[in-house]
Design an enzyme around this catalytic site. Structure first.
Site, short mmCIF file in Angstrom:
data_model
loop_
_atom_site.label_atom_id
_atom_site.label_comp_id
_atom_site.label_asym_id
_atom_site.label_seq_id
_atom_site.Cartn_x
_atom_site.Cartn_y
_atom_site.Cartn_z
N PHE A 258 1.14 -1.44 -0.13
CA PHE A 258 -0.14 -0.42 -0.01
C PHE A 258 1.22 1.82 -0.12
O PHE A 258 0.88 2.08 -0.92
CB PHE A 258 -1.06 0.07 1.41
CG PHE A 258 -1.76 1.63 1.66
CD1 PHE A 258 -2.11 2.04 1.02
CD2 PHE A 258 -1.51 1.44 2.50
CE1 PHE A 258 -2.36 3.45 1.06
CE2 PHE A 258 -1.89 3.12 3.33
CZ PHE A 258 -2.28 3.47 2.55
N ASP B 51 9.63 -7.18 -3.06
CA ASP B 51 8.22 -7.59 -2.47
C ASP B 51 8.31 -9.10 -2.70
O ASP B 51 8.66 -10.03 -3.06
CB ASP B 51 7.09 -6.98 -2.72
CG ASP B 51 5.98 -6.46 -1.71
OD1 ASP B 51 5.34 -5.93 -1.78
OD2 ASP B 51 5.21 -7.76 -0.72
N LYS C 97 10.54 -12.00 12.41
CA LYS C 97 11.94 -12.79 11.31
C LYS C 97 11.48 -11.47 10.69
O LYS C 97 12.95 -11.00 9.87
CB LYS C 97 11.41 -13.45 10.48
CG LYS C 97 11.84 -15.31 11.25
CD LYS C 97 11.52 -16.32 10.64
CE LYS C 97 11.62 -18.22 11.30
NZ LYS C 97 11.43 -19.32 10.55
N LYS D 196 25.58 -1.17 4.78
CA LYS D 196 26.57 -1.69 5.77
C LYS D 196 27.65 -1.94 3.70
O LYS D 196 28.52 -0.73 4.09
CB LYS D 196 26.86 -2.42 6.47
CG LYS D 196 28.85 -2.15 7.13
CD LYS D 196 28.59 -3.62 7.96
CE LYS D 196 29.81 -3.96 7.47
NZ LYS D 196 30.33 -5.37 8.39
N TYR E 68 4.73 -7.10 15.98
CA TYR E 68 4.79 -6.00 15.42
C TYR E 68 5.05 -4.85 16.50
O TYR E 68 6.51 -4.25 16.11
CB TYR E 68 3.44 -6.18 14.88
CG TYR E 68 3.41 -4.10 14.00
CD1 TYR E 68 4.33 -4.83 12.65
CD2 TYR E 68 3.37 -3.11 14.02
CE1 TYR E 68 4.57 -3.53 11.49
CE2 TYR E 68 3.05 -2.12 13.47
CZ TYR E 68 3.59 -2.62 11.96
OH TYR E 68 3.93 -1.23 11.02
N LYS F 183 9.69 -4.03 16.34
CA LYS F 183 9.65 -2.38 14.70
C LYS F 183 10.59 -2.05 16.16
O LYS F 183 11.76 -0.64 15.43
CB LYS F 183 7.98 -1.78 14.06
CG LYS F 183 7.52 -1.89 13.42
CD LYS F 183 8.09 -1.61 12.32
CE LYS F 183 7.43 -2.19 11.18
NZ LYS F 183 8.21 -2.28 9.74
N GLN G 42 27.81 1.48 15.19
CA GLN G 42 29.24 0.23 15.46
C GLN G 42 29.78 0.61 13.97
O GLN G 42 30.74 0.50 13.50
CB GLN G 42 28.83 -1.03 15.60
CG GLN G 42 29.25 -1.96 15.87
CD GLN G 42 29.12 -2.93 16.51
OE1 GLN G 42 28.06 -3.03 17.37
NE2 GLN G 42 29.47 -4.15 15.73
N HIS H 33 -5.24 -2.82 1.48
CA HIS H 33 -6.16 -4.45 1.05
C HIS H 33 -7.34 -4.12 0.66
O HIS H 33 -7.16 -3.43 2.11
CB HIS H 33 -4.68 -5.25 1.01
CG HIS H 33 -5.43 -6.40 0.24
ND1 HIS H 33 -6.50 -7.54 0.09
CD2 HIS H 33 -4.34 -7.21 -0.74
CE1 HIS H 33 -5.86 -8.02 -0.55
NE2 HIS H 33 -5.35 -8.42 -0.81
O1 UGA Z 1 -2.84 2.47 10.62
C1 UGA Z 1 -2.07 2.47 10.67
O2 UGA Z 1 -1.30 2.94 10.13
C2 UGA Z 1 -1.73 1.55 12.09
O3 UGA Z 1 -2.57 0.43 12.02
C3 UGA Z 1 -2.43 -0.43 12.43
O4 UGA Z 1 -2.91 0.15 14.46
P1 UGA Z 1 -4.02 0.73 14.83
O5 UGA Z 1 -4.36 2.16 14.99
O6 UGA Z 1 -4.46 -0.70 15.89
O7 UGA Z 1 -4.77 0.60 13.26
P2 UGA Z 1 -6.41 -0.25 12.64
O8 UGA Z 1 -6.72 -1.45 12.87
O9 UGA Z 1 -6.94 0.72 12.10
O10 UGA Z 1 -7.02 0.36 14.35
C4 UGA Z 1 -7.83 1.58 14.93
C5 UGA Z 1 -8.78 1.49 15.25
O11 UGA Z 1 -10.11 1.14 15.64
C6 UGA Z 1 -10.41 -0.17 15.65
N1 UGA Z 1 -11.05 -0.90 14.53
C7 UGA Z 1 -10.65 -1.56 13.48
C8 UGA Z 1 -11.35 -2.11 12.57
C9 UGA Z 1 -12.67 -2.10 12.77
O12 UGA Z 1 -12.98 -2.74 12.04
N2 UGA Z 1 -12.99 -1.63 13.34
C10 UGA Z 1 -12.61 -0.60 14.89
O13 UGA Z 1 -13.27 -0.16 16.04
C11 UGA Z 1 -9.52 -0.66 16.68
O14 UGA Z 1 -9.76 -1.52 18.26
C12 UGA Z 1 -8.16 0.14 16.81
O15 UGA Z 1 -9.23 1.21 17.89
C13 UGA Z 1 -1.08 -1.20 12.80
O16 UGA Z 1 -0.98 -1.38 14.19
C14 UGA Z 1 0.37 0.62 12.53
O17 UGA Z 1 1.27 -0.17 12.53
C15 UGA Z 1 0.10 1.41 11.26
O18 UGA Z 1 0.83 2.23 11.10
#
Ligand code: UGA
Length: 435
Positions: free
Chosen positions: A96, A116, A174, A188, A228, A232, A245, A264
Site C-alpha cells: 500500500f 516484495d 523474522k 553497510k 509487530y 519494530k 558501530q 488491500h
Molecule cells: O493504519 C496504520 O497506519 C496503523 O494501523 C495499525 O494500528 P491501529 O491503530 O490498530 O489501526 P486499525 O486496525 O485501523 O485500528 C484503529 C482503531 O479502530 C478499531 N477498529 C478497527 C477495525 C474495525 O473494523 N473496527 C474498529 O473499531 C481498532 O480496534 C482500533 O482501536 C498498525 O498496528 C500500525 O502499525 C499502523 O501504523
C-alpha cells in the site's frame, strides 16, 4: 442400336410414360442428394472454421496484449542527470505505502528496484511501471539476504495491519528482525543510506499524549501485538547499532495511521473496513466502545514526508502523521455521508447509509481488541521544524478518494464474482503456519 429400336418399338405408349416418369424421379433424386452432400460439406467447413476460430482466439488476445505492452504509456518521468539520479531499493514496494512511494520516486526520475514477497503487496499496485527502463520488480523475501548495488534503501517490508501481522507472529518477527538485519548489512556493504519505516506502535498504549519522539512507549512485550510492536522497536535498535558501530547512515520514520487507495480489500484496518462495510450496506464493526482515538493521514502526505526525511540530515526518529484526532465512533460520519458520491451501479444497499447519518443500529459493537491503544495522536513539531513537513490533504478529501478507489475495486471484484469481506482483528485459532 437396332436392338434398342426394336425394343422401343415393342413398348406401348403407357410404358413409355412410365419410363419417362421413372427417369424424371431418378434425375430429381440425384440432384437432391447432390444438394444434401453439398450442405453437409458446408456445415463441416463451418464447424472446422469455428474450431479454428476458438483455438486462435486466445492467441489473438495474446498478440493484442503484446502489442499493447509494446506501445505502453508510462506516467511521465523526470529526467535526472547521472549525478542526481539515485539507485533506490524499496522493500515492500508493491504494498500500500510502498507502491505510492514507488510512483513518487519513479516520477522524480530515479532508478528503482522494488522487492516484495507479495504477502500483502500486489503486482497490480506497480504493474504500470513494469517494463520501464528505470524500474525492476523482484519477488524476494527480505528474510533472505539480497546482493544488489544501491544508494538508498527505503525499508518498508512488513505486514502493517493488525490482522495481517497477527496472522503469523513468528514470520512478522523474522521480517522485522532478520529482514532489517539483512537490509542494514546490505546498506553497510554498499554504503547506502537506509530509512526504516517504523511505527506509532512503538509507543504502545501510550501514557503520554500526544506522543513525541522522546517518549519511550508502553508496550506489552508478550501481548498479541508484540510481534509487530517489539519487532519494530528492535528494528530501530538495530538501525542505531549499525549507525554507531558501522557508520551506516540511518533515518527512522515513526508512521502514524495512514489510509488511501491501494489498501488491500481484506486489510482489516478501520478505514478500509468502514468504507467496505458501508458500501455493501453492512453494519460497521466497532471494537470496544469506540471511544478510543486515532489520527489519520492520507498516504500522499506520508510519502512526501518519507522522501524529505530520507534526504535530510536527521538521523534520530521522526513522527509522520496527521495530528487531527478522532474517536473511532466520530470517525463514522464522514465516510458514510460521502457515499452519496458513489455511482449507483456499485453493489450497495441503497436503504442503508446513503446520505444519512449513521444510527447506533447500523453499528455492530464487538469485543475490544486486546492491548488496543486507547489514545493516539502524533506530536509533529519535529517534522515541521526540521523537515518543513506537515500533512496537507484534508481528511474529507482523502476519504473521498479512498471511497472512489474502493468502489472501483468492488465493481472489479463483482465482475469477477468475488466480494471480499472485511477481516476481523482477531488472532487466528490453532497453530499458525510460519516459515
Ligand atoms: O493504519 C496504520 O497506519 C496503523 O494501523 C495499525 O494500528 P491501529 O491503530 O490498530 O489501526 P486499525 O486496525 O485501523 O485500528 C484503529 C482503531 O479502530 C478499531 N477498529 C478497527 C477495525 C474495525 O473494523 N473496527 C474498529 O473499531 C481498532 O480496534 C482500533 O482501536 C498498525 O498496528 C500500525 O502499525 C499502523 O501504523
Amino acid at each position: 442400336m437396332k436392338r434398342v429400336f426394336w425394343l422401343l418399338s415393342g413398348l406401348n405408349r403407357r410404358m413409355m410414360k412410365l419410363l419417362f416418369a421413372l427417369a424424371l424421379i431418378a434425375y430429381i433424386a440425384c440432384e437432391y442428394i447432390d444438394l444434401i452432400l453439398l450442405s453437409i460439406q458446408e456445415n463441416g467447413d463451418v464447424k472446422i472454421e469455428q474450431k479454428i476460430d476458438e483455438a486462435v482466439a486466445p492467441l489473438r488476445e495474446k498478440i493484442r496484449d503484446l502489442e499493447q505492452s509494446f506501445s505502453q504509456k508510462y506516467p511521465p518521468v523526470k529526467f535526472l542527470s547521472e549525478k542526481d539520479r539515485k539507485r533506490i531499493l524499496i522493500t515492500g514496494g508493491a504494498g500500500f505505502v510502498g507502491s505510492h512511494l514507488t510512483d513518487k520516486l519513479m516520477m522524480d526520475g530515479h532508478e528503482l528496484t522494488v522487492v516484495d514477497n507479495f504477502f500483502t503487496g500486489r503486482k497490480r499496485n506497480v504493474e504500470h511501471w513494469i517494463g520501464h527502463e528505470n524500474f525492476e520488480l523482484i519477488n524476494h523475501d527480505v528474510v533472505e539476504p539480497l546482493y544488489i548495488e544501491v544508494d538508498q534503501i527505503y525499508h518498508l517490508a512488513s505486514p502493517a495491519s493488525p490482522p495481517n501481522y497477527m496472522y503469523n507472529p513468528i514470520k512478522t518477527l523474522k521480517t522485522n528482525t532478520i529482514g532489517t538485519l539483512n537490509m542494514l548489512g546490505l546498506a553497510k556493504r554498499v554504503g547506502a543510506r537506509l530509512l526504516l519505516a517504523s511505527t506509532s506502535e512503538v509507543y504502545g498504549d501510550p501514557e503520554v499524549h500526544p506522543q513525541n519522539e522522546e517518549y519511550w512507549g508502553h508496550v506489552n512485550p508478550i501481548g498479541p501485538r508484540a510481534c509487530y510492536d517489539e519487532g519494530k522497536r528492535v528494528a530501530e535498535t538495530m538501525c542505531y547499532a549499525y549507525m554507531k558501530q558501522e557508520g551506516v547512515e540511518v533515518r527512522v520514520a515513526r508512521i502514524f495511521n495512514t489510509f488511501g487507495s491501494r489498501m488491500h480489500m481484506n486489510d482489516g484496518r478501520v478505514v478500509s473496513n468502514f468504507i467496505l462495510q458501508a458500501l455493501q450496506g453492512e453494519p460497521l464493526t466497532v471494537y470496544g466502545t469506540g471511544s478510543q482515538t486515532r489520527a489519520f493521514q492520507y498516504v500522499s502526505d506520508l510519502v512526501n514526508g518519507l522522501v524529505l526525511l530520507m534526504n535530510s540530515n536527521i538521523s534520530s526518529p521522526v513522527n509522520l502523521g496527521n495530528p487531527e484526532e478522532h474517536t473511532i465512533l466520530d470517525f463514522f460520519s464522514p465516510p458514510v455521508n460521502m457515499l452519496s458520491s458513489v455511482p449507483k451501479r456499485i453493489r450497495l444497499n441503497p436503504n442503508a447509509y446513503r446520505g444519512r447519518a449513521v444510527s447506533r443500529s447500523q453499528i455492530q459493537f464487538l469485543s475490544e481488541a486486546q492491548d488496543d491503544p486507547q489514545r493516539r495522536r502524533p506530536d509533529i513539531r519535529k517534522a515541521k521544524m526540521m523537515l518543513g513537513w506537515e500533512p496537507v490533504v484534508p481528511l474529507e478529501e482523502g476519504l473521498n478518494k479512498t471511497i472512489q478507489y474502493f468502489s472501483r475495486e468492488l465493481e472489479h471484484q463483482a465482475n469477477n464474482q468475488y466480494i471480499p469481506k472485511p477481516k476481523a482483528a482477531r488472532m487466528k485459532k490453532g497453530r499458525p503456519r510460519h516459515n
